[in-house]
Design an enzyme around this catalytic site. Structure first.
Site, PDB file in Angstrom:
ATOM      1  N   SER A 153      -0.730 -24.277  -0.003  1.00 30.46           N
ATOM      2  CA  SER A 153       0.611 -24.028   0.532  1.00 30.46           C
ATOM      3  C   SER A 153       1.674 -24.049  -0.566  1.00 30.46           C
ATOM      4  CB  SER A 153       0.945 -25.048   1.613  1.00 30.46           C
ATOM      5  OG  SER A 153       0.719 -26.352   1.130  1.00 30.46           O
ATOM      6  N   ASP A 197       0.861  -1.173   0.000  1.00 31.96           N
ATOM      7  CA  ASP A 197       0.000   0.000   0.000  1.00 31.96           C
ATOM      8  C   ASP A 197       0.902   1.228   0.000  1.00 31.96           C
ATOM      9  OD1 ASP A 197      -2.022   1.811   0.355  1.00 31.96           O
ATOM     10  OD2 ASP A 197      -3.043   0.593   1.872  1.00 31.96           O
ATOM     11  N   VAL A 249      -6.553   4.623  -1.875  1.00 32.81           N
ATOM     12  CA  VAL A 249      -5.262   4.412  -2.525  1.00 32.81           C
ATOM     13  C   VAL A 249      -4.844   2.966  -2.304  1.00 32.81           C
ATOM     14  CG1 VAL A 249      -2.816   4.987  -2.384  1.00 32.81           C
ATOM     15  CG2 VAL A 249      -4.527   6.811  -2.272  1.00 32.81           C
TER      16      VAL A 249
HETATM   17  C1  LIG Z   1       1.648 -17.099  -2.895  1.00 32.76           C
HETATM   18  O1  LIG Z   1       2.182 -16.917  -1.654  1.00 32.76           O
HETATM   19  C2  LIG Z   1       2.607 -18.101  -1.090  1.00 32.76           C
HETATM   20  C3  LIG Z   1       3.013 -17.793   0.296  1.00 32.76           C
HETATM   21  O2  LIG Z   1       4.156 -17.099   0.263  1.00 32.76           O
HETATM   22  C4  LIG Z   1       3.751 -18.685  -1.925  1.00 32.76           C
HETATM   23  O3  LIG Z   1       4.205 -19.863  -1.384  1.00 32.76           O
HETATM   24  C5  LIG Z   1       3.257 -18.939  -3.280  1.00 32.76           C
HETATM   25  O4  LIG Z   1       4.261 -19.428  -4.106  1.00 32.76           O
HETATM   26  C6  LIG Z   1       2.637 -17.712  -3.819  1.00 32.76           C
HETATM   27  N1  LIG Z   1       2.035 -18.072  -5.028  1.00 32.76           N
HETATM   28  C7  LIG Z   1       2.343 -17.497  -6.101  1.00 32.76           C
HETATM   29  C8  LIG Z   1       1.643 -18.000  -7.289  1.00 32.76           C
HETATM   30  O5  LIG Z   1       3.128 -16.592  -6.135  1.00 32.76           O
END
Ligand SMILES: *[C@@H]1O[C@H](CO)[C@@H](O)[C@H](O)[C@H]1NC(C)=O
Ligand SMILES: *[C@@H]1O[C@H](CO)[C@@H](O)[C@H](O)[C@H]1NC(C)=O
Ligand SMILES: *[C@@H]1O[C@H](CO)[C@@H](O)[C@H](O)[C@H]1NC(C)=O
Ligand SMILES: *[C@@H]1O[C@H](CO)[C@@H](O)[C@H](O)[C@H]1NC(C)=O
Length: 575
Positions: free
Chosen positions: A263, A205, A213
């Site tokens: 995860s 942000d 914003v």
């Molecule tokens: C989204 O965030 C999770 C947690 O950090 C991460 O493991 C994951 O790879 C992320 N996914 C993407 C698609 O960036």
């Protein structure tokens, strides 16, 4: 130095006790808080193994090894203090048992970190013949007759009840529960704080005190006076009086990337250095405070929304970074709505944390990637727990209806299929786990069976020596992928088009082998389950290449003003 030397392996212990009371990787039951003696047992066995191995590597006493381990911990988040407290509570008992040549399994059973429920098998990580076990256990019980550790555990206390930890525990739990950034002032869903679901998870942000914003919105009055969409482009070109946002971004089809994931999407990762005694040093735990407040996820490095340079030394780019490179007006427009344990069935509990305003914001590319938990469970009979194709169809439709009522027109939704997880067992079962490398005594097959026995195996179906079970799990995964594909061809929505892509782990493996790697190197070494940073970034690369070929419309146009934006705005305020 009697007291500090007890400061034991609290980092991992702290971690595991905290996980115990919050969430942990990849299975649905961990979505709920609390319970699970399994994590407590596994945590104890890991910590005691590490203490033992540190003593072995440095030819030192158990006491000195605890002291060493605590010394490695950073002071942040009270980790060192906690370490002292825990060693004070448990150290003496552990020393006595280890000095009597008990192994980690025995220590943890004796101190009742591990409990054998009646009718359940005795769970152990290291091989140990039954007869010896009984004898040793009696001897062990005798050694720690009046154990403070057992008293503590019997009292049902939780590490978060320590006064100095209460506040940080509360914050971590809250951000896990809500998938929202932890904030003192509740203005919107974006944050200036990195962890606790802050900007590691979605674009930073640029003015936290103004709720109008935030990243991803269409610019307010072409951002003449302020950067309303946080993409780092604002103000007026003094030469011609045209607002920069208009000049550089109008018609460039800006868009954000939103990941709905589990995860794997959040990049769950426990660094092997935390468990490998022979490599442990002062630097080993420097990331621990950040990792803890990100629920052991590293979204900032993830395949879809990662924005930091990789730690693997590969030249790799997340889908977000590629979209940003294609059009710099997309700067900071990413949201990673991923959660450990997420599946098609529980997504509705946290999809509300997705932030997109249909009237005010740019369209988005949403990647739906629930790649494991619909077939993975830690239950003794995982087949019963698996999502059926019918259940999947209806829950995905619910999700898509929600998206249709929240996404701006012109968005895109990509449904990712499930992988065929047989590669986990095939590539890992006879390799040594980080805990087993020193003495060649713990293979992944042992780890998987230990976790299954404790009913905390994140994917009992695939991480199992039972071939029939592995095959059944793969078959269900394939049926679910076909269901997703069917949805993508049958269903239509007004605000987005719907696409399907296979989770191409085979292609990822082949690409990695072409670069000289081995398939096992693509799996997280500690948990033996999650795709690692390399695998995530290779799959982002494959996603990108396929999209460029088949559906260039979802990526948007290449912005011809990219280099001018860079000239005027540099790194656009960073991430
Ligand atoms: C989204 O965030 C999770 C947690 O950090 C991460 O493991 C994951 O790879 C992320 N996914 C993407 C698609 O960036
Ligand atoms: C943030 O927004 C508030 C309220 O609109 C405003 O008063 C303040 O000047 C803004 N801060 C910055 C750094 O733009
Ligand atoms: C293997 O898994 C199948 C399917 O769950 C089950 O029926 C069978 O009993 C298991 N075999 C063994 C040896 O546990
Ligand atoms: C999964 O992969 C294994 C090994 O490559 C293969 O034998 C099996 O047929 C695959 N299963 C499915 C359902 O695709």
């Amino acid at each position: 130095m009697k007291f500090p030397c007890r400061i034991l392996a609290v980092a991992p212990l702290f971690l595991l006790l905290l996980l115990d009371s919050s969430a942990s990787p990849a299975s649905d039951n961990q979505f709920s808080m609390g319970h699970s003696n399994g994590h407590r047992c596994a945590g104890c066995v890991v910590v005691v193994s590490v203490i033992t191995q540190l003593a072995q590597v440095h030819s030192s006493t158990v006491e000195a090894s605890m002291e060493r381990l605590c010394g490695y911990l950073p002071g942040k988040l009270f980790l060192k203090t906690t370490c002292y407290v825990l060693v004070h509570m448990f150290g003496a008992d552990i020393i006595k048992l280890l000095d009597a040549d008990m192994n980690a399994d025995m220590v943890c059973h004796t101190l009742e970190f591990c409990k054998q429920d009646t009718g359940q098998p005795q769970c152990h990580l290291y091989p140990l013949p039954k007869e010896v076990w009984k004898l040793t256990q009696e001897k062990a019980r005798h050694i720690v007759k009046k154990s403070t550790t057992m008293k503590y555990l019997q009292s049902g206390s939780d590490i978060c009840s320590l006064p100095f930890l209460a506040e940080i525990c509360q914050k971590i739990k809250l951000s896990i529960q809500t998938s929202m950034p932890f904030k003192d002032v509740d203005s919107d869903k974006y944050s200036v704080f990195p962890t606790l679901r802050g900007y590691h998870w979605r674009g930073r942000d640029c003015n936290d005190s103004d709720k109008n914003v935030y990243p991803g919105r269409r610019p307010d009055n072409w951002d003449v006076h302020r950067d309303s969409n946080c993409n780092g482009i604002w103000g007026v070109d003094p030469e011609d009086g045209i607002p920069y946002e208009k000049k550089f971004c109008e018609g460039s089809q800006p868009r954000g990337i939103i990941l709905l994931g589990d995860s794997a999407g959040a990049h769950f990762h426990i660094p092997p250095e935390w468990l490998t005694a022979s490599q442990m040093s002062l630097n080993s735990f420097s990331d621990l405070p950040t990792a803890l407040t990100d629920e052991l996820n590293w979204p900032q490095l993830s395949g879809a929304t990662g924005f930091l340079d990789s730690t693997s030394g590969m030249e790799e780019k997340s889908i977000y970074l590629r979209l940003r490179k294609r059009n710099r007006c997309n700067h900071r427009d990413y949201q990673n709505i991923s959660r450990n344990g997420a599946s098609s069935q529980n997504l509705k509990k946290f999809i509300e944390s997705l932030s997109r305003n249909q009237l005010l914001d740019h369209p988005a590319v949403v990647i739906y990637a629930m790649i494991g938990n619909d077939v993975c469970s830690s239950k003794a009979n995982p087949i019963q727990e698996m999502t059926t194709p019918e259940q999947l169809y209806s829950s995905v439709m619910e999700t898509l209806k929600h998206l249709n009522s929240h996404l701006p027109k012109g968005s895109h939704v990509v449904l990712y299929g499930l992988p065929n997880g047989t590669f986990l067992w095939d590539n890992l079962h006879d390799r040594y786990h980080p805990l087993g490398q020193l003495n060649k005594d713990v293979t992944y097959a042992q780890v998987f069976s230990f976790l299954s026995c404790l009913q905390i195996n994140p994917c009992h179906g695939w991480m199992s020596s039972n071939k029939t079970l592995r095959t059944l799990t793969s078959e269900r995964a394939q049926q679910l992928s076909s269901t997703l594909k069917k949805i993508s061809t049958r269903e239509k929505f007004t605000n987005f088009d719907l696409l399907y892509m296979d989770f191409a782990f085979k292609e990822v493996t082949e690409e990695w082998q072409r670069r000289g790697g081995q398939p096992w190197q693509l799996i997280e070494p500690v948990d033996g389950f999650h795709p690692n940073e390399v695998a995530l970034s290779l799959s982002a690369e494959i996603f990108w290449k396929k999209a460029e070929l088949q559906w260039p419309q979802i990526l948007g146009k290449e912005n011809p003003f990219n280099s001018q934006i860079e000239q005027v705005f540099g790194d656009q305020g960073g991430h």
